[in-house]
Design a protein around this motif. Structure first.
Motif, PDB file in Angstrom:
ATOM      1  N   CYS A 173      40.062  54.975  58.042  1.00 30.64           N
ATOM      2  CA  CYS A 173      39.038  53.954  58.272  1.00 30.64           C
ATOM      3  C   CYS A 173      39.090  53.465  59.713  1.00 30.64           C
ATOM      4  O   CYS A 173      38.169  53.693  60.485  1.00 30.64           O
ATOM      5  N   GLN A 332      32.538  54.973  62.560  1.00 29.43           N
ATOM      6  CA  GLN A 332      33.017  56.258  62.026  1.00 29.43           C
ATOM      7  C   GLN A 332      32.436  57.514  62.675  1.00 29.43           C
ATOM      8  O   GLN A 332      33.072  58.566  62.654  1.00 29.43           O
ATOM      9  N   GLY A 369      36.223  48.706  59.108  1.00 34.21           N
ATOM     10  CA  GLY A 369      35.279  49.004  58.047  1.00 34.21           C
ATOM     11  C   GLY A 369      35.538  48.132  56.841  1.00 34.21           C
ATOM     12  O   GLY A 369      34.667  47.421  56.354  1.00 34.21           O
ATOM     13  N   GLN A 370      36.797  48.152  56.388  1.00 36.74           N
ATOM     14  CA  GLN A 370      37.138  47.387  55.195  1.00 36.74           C
ATOM     15  C   GLN A 370      37.424  45.940  55.558  1.00 36.74           C
ATOM     16  O   GLN A 370      37.838  45.616  56.670  1.00 36.74           O
ATOM     17  N   ARG A 656      27.593  56.771  54.532  1.00 39.36           N
ATOM     18  CA  ARG A 656      27.315  55.699  53.574  1.00 39.36           C
ATOM     19  C   ARG A 656      25.848  55.367  53.416  1.00 39.36           C
ATOM     20  O   ARG A 656      25.060  55.590  54.327  1.00 39.36           O
ATOM     21  N   HIS A 662      31.969  52.743  49.113  1.00 41.71           N
ATOM     22  CA  HIS A 662      33.007  53.756  48.899  1.00 41.71           C
ATOM     23  C   HIS A 662      32.831  54.502  47.580  1.00 41.71           C
ATOM     24  O   HIS A 662      31.786  55.059  47.319  1.00 41.71           O
TER      25      HIS A 662
END
Ligand SMILES: Nc1nc2c(c(=O)[nH]1)N[C@H]1C(S)=C(S)[C@@H](COP(=O)(O)OP(=O)(O)OC[C@H]3O[C@@H](n4cnc5c(=O)[nH]c(N)nc54)[C@H](O)[C@@H]3O)O[C@H]1N2
Ligand SMILES: Nc1nc2c(c(=O)[nH]1)N[C@H]1C(S)=C(S)[C@@H](COP(=O)(O)OP(=O)(O)OC[C@H]3O[C@@H](n4cnc5c(=O)[nH]c(N)nc54)[C@H](O)[C@@H]3O)O[C@H]1N2
Ligand SMILES: [Mo]
Length: 811
Positions: A173, A332, A369-370, A656, A662
């Motif tokens: 990530c 990403q 990202g997370q 995405r 996810h």
């Protein structure tokens, strides 16, 4: 009323440069409920991306019934992402795990906590006492737990067991974000602030589909674009994403060629004199080398490698070179390609040579990202050491040994920490025998899935999975631990721009599910980890105690939390670290004085050769005499390890949609989100599709040398020669009785960037063939976002309908 499925970004609230972003409070209460039905509002923040949007959870009769954005917060000023508006419904899913499960032959059977933990502890003690000791343990965690949980796990692994085999899915990530900031600036930590959007005059988005992945940040950018004196916009992405369609200039480069593009842009900027000579001299190292390398990338060569017109390279350089307050975001498309760290450092270079750092509007976001990826990196539940310390600096190890009251030798520091891809390799080879997986679903999210399934089912590997649901990964475990999640536990976490939020417990977890913190603390107790004086290594019992302990660990480091308390985080806005007695309100931007964290005694790494990944020693690093200057790291372009050939003539990339998170364990269980993107699709350029005899909705096979999957075709604005797959769709799904492979990662390659070790999810070679006629039924791809079909296509629009009606207002 706004249907936030049909309109993910809601209505515009335009504003001008230097003005405050207007408040817009978004709210969604299920089943037509109103504020009057809410018993309590409980403070929290979003966990389905890294933006850190502050929100309140609505509770009625002990259940979550909705959410509302927090107007007082610096990040979102009330706005809420569609996934956060609807995604909380997964908390109440009947599929939640409510009891531990243990393996009984082919089956997983329910057990009590004592039995489940007993099995883990028995296995742990046996391994710890046997040959190999700590080397038998691997921990693979997440970017989705809370700071307190990571810090506890980090201490268990690093001071309790003493294993270097700890990492998170953050490797997949944001490992590159961390690696690039360490390499350029000395330590991790975002230089910029989200308020840079308010001040900038140009925004460059490097491999980042922010419109779909950080929708609230995109709302801020769009509001600037619709206001007076809007910022210019540059997008670099092989697909016609909403970002690309909004941008003034879209470079639809061939995936895997970012470094060639960056070198070309830097060459042009230097050649045209658009760099800040004084800043470069005073604050950077490596300019001559940079000039030497980028000189080999004249626009025609870049045009050839990236397959875009040379004139676009020149126009992009002009947009970047003539801006006065440039904001960059990187994600990403850069991080999951080969040469990831080199490409991300090149963006840092661009800002450094232009002096575009450390002042309002001149910002860099090496994005996360997370939601809690940042905290994993800070606290050392991944390969890093807590407090952004340097594993190769003995003084840093000694500090930790003192803090934890353990011997220096217990803390692993004789070699670089083991990265996730290597942890799975050790499990494959049999040297790791206990793999504890928390809050991640590697049987869908790691590359080359047939290999991952093979590893996780090896009889001699003991697999623990800690999750909310019986995921594709949990199905393969020896012990499954039911976890509580967001809304059911208290903890803190930190957004991309270093803003720390608290998320309070709103409701009880279902059945016997427990907070991850309690699970880790229970393990520590049962393992009876002791410090040097024979006292319990960990004597915390709740999140606030852990937070206080963590503050001491962070003291004097870049991520200094010592000025933050739970109390201070409640009621108002989130607070940006470093936050100390001297800076009690936090720190908006780093490096405002042009002094970077590169001092040899302070820095987080002694650096790598960016081309090969070879590590430098402390002596080599000191010899560079950085004196607070930032490093300009520049390397030559190298092609991806896998490029198309006759058998696999197309380039695959993956990513995405705005509606799914996810592996969909949450968004797939929220009806509005699930229905908006219910099944996998493949994006094709109309010219490629015509050549292959494929039209919208046809069933096609996509094959790499590693696997084959099936998906319905969506013809849209992706560049010719490239196909795109969303990676959200696992082979195990509640709605699908059959297990026809549909996960993008059946196809992706086991290969990683030499410095950050982040896998290459964005580049592989594939063949596409038509399998069956779609008979006029369009693919399940949303019409909103990167998969939007051409305007004249006969595809019904993606809408949410009455159950997706949310509100937006002034409060
Ligand atoms: N809706 C939604 N939001 C999310 C998430 C989610 O799952 N769903 N996940 C969160 C997480 S953990 C993350 S890490 C972020 C990810 O956020 P992003 O990075 O924005 O998302 P991706 O779709 O993975 O990739 C971004 C873009 O990279 C482009 N790309 C592919 N190859 C290349 C290349 O070689 N060069 C360039 N320049 N671009 C390329 C793709 O076409 C894609 O549009 O999103 C966060 N937010
Ligand atoms: N092809 C391809 N592959 C990719 C990517 C890509 O762009 N392309 N992106 C990569 C990236 S950036 C990421 S971040 C990963 C994401 O990959 P994963 O981490 O595997 O994805 P998630 O579905 O978010 O898995 C998180 C799991 O944690 C569980 N969970 C949620 N909250 C909690 C909690 O509080 N406690 C516990 N114990 N469990 C919880 C969820 O139910 C879920 O099963 O995928 C990577 N893989
Ligand atoms: Mo991610």
């Amino acid at each position: 009323m706004v249907d936030r499925i049909a309109s993910p970004w809601g209505e515009r609230t335009p504003y001008g440069p230097g003005q405050e972003w207007p408040v817009r409070v978004d709210r969604y209460l299920a089943d037509g409920r109103a504020d009057a039905d809410v018993d309590r509002w409980v403070q929290s923040a979003s966990v389905l991306h890294s933006n850190g949007d502050a929100l309140d959870i609505a509770v009625a009769d002990g259940q979550i019934i909705g959410v509302r954005g927090r107007a007082v917060d610096r990040i979102n000023r009330g706005r809420v992402d569609p996934k956060d508006l609807y995604g909380w419904q997964a908390n109440h899913s009947p599929d939640r795990l409510t009891r531990p499960l243990v393996r009984d032959g082919d089956r997983l059977v329910e057990a009590d906590w004592d039995t489940a933990m007993g099995r883990i502890v028995a296995r742990s003690k046996e391994l710890l006492d046997g040959p190999g000791g700590w080397g038998r343990f691997g921990f693979y965690t997440s970017g989705q737990l809370f700071l307190e949980e990571y810090y506890t796990l980090g201490v268990i692994g690093k001071a309790g067991l003493g294993t270097p085999h700890m990492d998170g899915n953050t490797r997949l990530c944001t490992a590159t974000a961390a690696a690039a900031m360490k390499a350029s600036f000395g330590t991790d930590g975002q230089p910029g602030s989200y308020t840079d959007v308010d001040h900038c005059d140009a925004i460059a988005l490097w491999g980042h589909n922010v419109a779909e992945t950080q929708t609230v940040l995109w709302m801020r950018m769009l509001d600037r674009r619709r206001g007076p004196n809007p910022p210019a916009m540059l997008a670099v992405d092989p697909r016609a994403t909403p970002v690309a369609r909004e941008a003034d200039l879209h470079l639809a480069i061939r995936n895997g060629t970012n470094v060639a593009l960056m070198n070309g842009l830097l060459r042009e900027i230097i050649r045209r004199g658009w760099y800040d000579h004084d800043y470069v001299n005073a604050h950077t190292l490596g300019f001559d080398e940079l000039c030497r390398i980028v000189d080999g990338y004249p626009a025609p060569r870049v045009a050839d490698v990236c397959d875009i017109p040379a004139s676009e390279v020149e126009r992009a350089a002009e947009l970047l070179g003539t801006s006065q307050r440039l904001l960059s975001t990187v994600l990403q498309g850069f991080y999951q390609s080969n040469q990831a760290t080199a490409a991300a450092c090149a963006v840092n270079n661009l800002h450094l040579v232009r002096g575009m750092i450390g002042r309002p509007g001149a910002g860099i976001y090496q994005m996360n990202g997370q939601p809690t990826a940042q905290n994993n990196r800070e606290t050392g539940a991944d390969g890093d050491l807590p407090g952004l310390r340097n594993w190769a600096n003995t003084a840093h190890i000694e500090e930790l040994a003192r803090l934890w009251n353990v011997d220096v030798d217990v803390i692993p520091h004789w070699a670089p920490p083991t990265h996730a891809m290597q942890i799975f390799r050790y499990a494959e080879q049999g040297s790791i025998k206990l793999l504890w997986i928390s809050a991640t679903n590697p049987a869908v999210s790691l590359p080359e899935l047939h290999r991952i399934r093979q590893i996780l089912t090896r009889p001699e590997l003991f697999v623990v999975v800690q999750d909310l649901f019986l995921t594709e990964t949990a199905e393969l475990a020896d012990v499954v631990l039911p976890a509580a999640t967001w809304g059911e536990k208290t903890g803190t976490f930190t957004s991309v721009d270093r803003t720390v939020h608290i998320s309070d417990k709103a409701v009880d977890p279902p059945g016997e599910a427990r907070p991850d913190l309690d699970i880790f603390l229970d393990y520590a107790r049962r393992m009876d980890f002791r410090d040097r004086d024979g006292q319990p290594l960990i004597d915390w019992s709740g999140p606030e105690e852990v937070f206080e302990a963590w503050k001491e660990c962070s003291r004097g480091r870049p991520c200094d939390y010592t000025g933050i308390t739970y109390e201070k985080l409640r009621g108002g806005s989130g607070i940006q670290w470093p936050c100390t007695d001297e800076h009690p309100d936090g720190t908006e931007r780093l490096y405002t004085d042009g002094l970077f964290h590169t001092d040899p005694d302070y820095c987080e790494t002694y650096g790598h050769d960016l081309a090969t990944g070879a590590e430098f020693t402390g002596a080599e690093y000191r010899a560079k005499e950085p004196n607070g200057r930032a490093f300009l790291h520049t390397v030559d372009y190298q092609a991806s390890p896998e490029v198309p050939d006759d058998e696999h003539p197309l380039l695959l990339t993956t990513g995405r949609t705005v509606y799914q998170f996810h592996t969909r364990t949450k968004t797939g269980r929220a009806p509005q989100l699930d229905q908006a993107a219910p099944d996998v699709w493949v994006e094709l350029n109309p010219a490629d599709a015509a050549r292959l005899g494929i039209i919208e909705g046809d069933l096609v096979g996509i094959a790499s040398t590693r696997g084959t999957i099936q998906a319905r075709a969506r013809l849209c604005g992706i560049r010719p020669g490239v196909v795109f797959l969303p990676f959200h769709y696992g082979y195990f799904d509640q709605d699908r009785a059959d297990r026809t492979p549909r996960a993008a990662n059946e196809l992706t390659i086991t290969a990683w960037d030499p410095v950050s070790k982040q896998p290459l999810f964005k580049v592989a070679a594939v063949a596409v063939t038509k399998l069956a006629d779609g008979q006029g039924v369009p693919s399940p791809a949303p019409t909103v976002g990167g998969s939007a079909p051409p305007a004249d296509a006969d595809v019904p629009p993606t809408i949410g309908g009455p159950t997706a009606e949310a509100t937006s207002g002034k409060e």
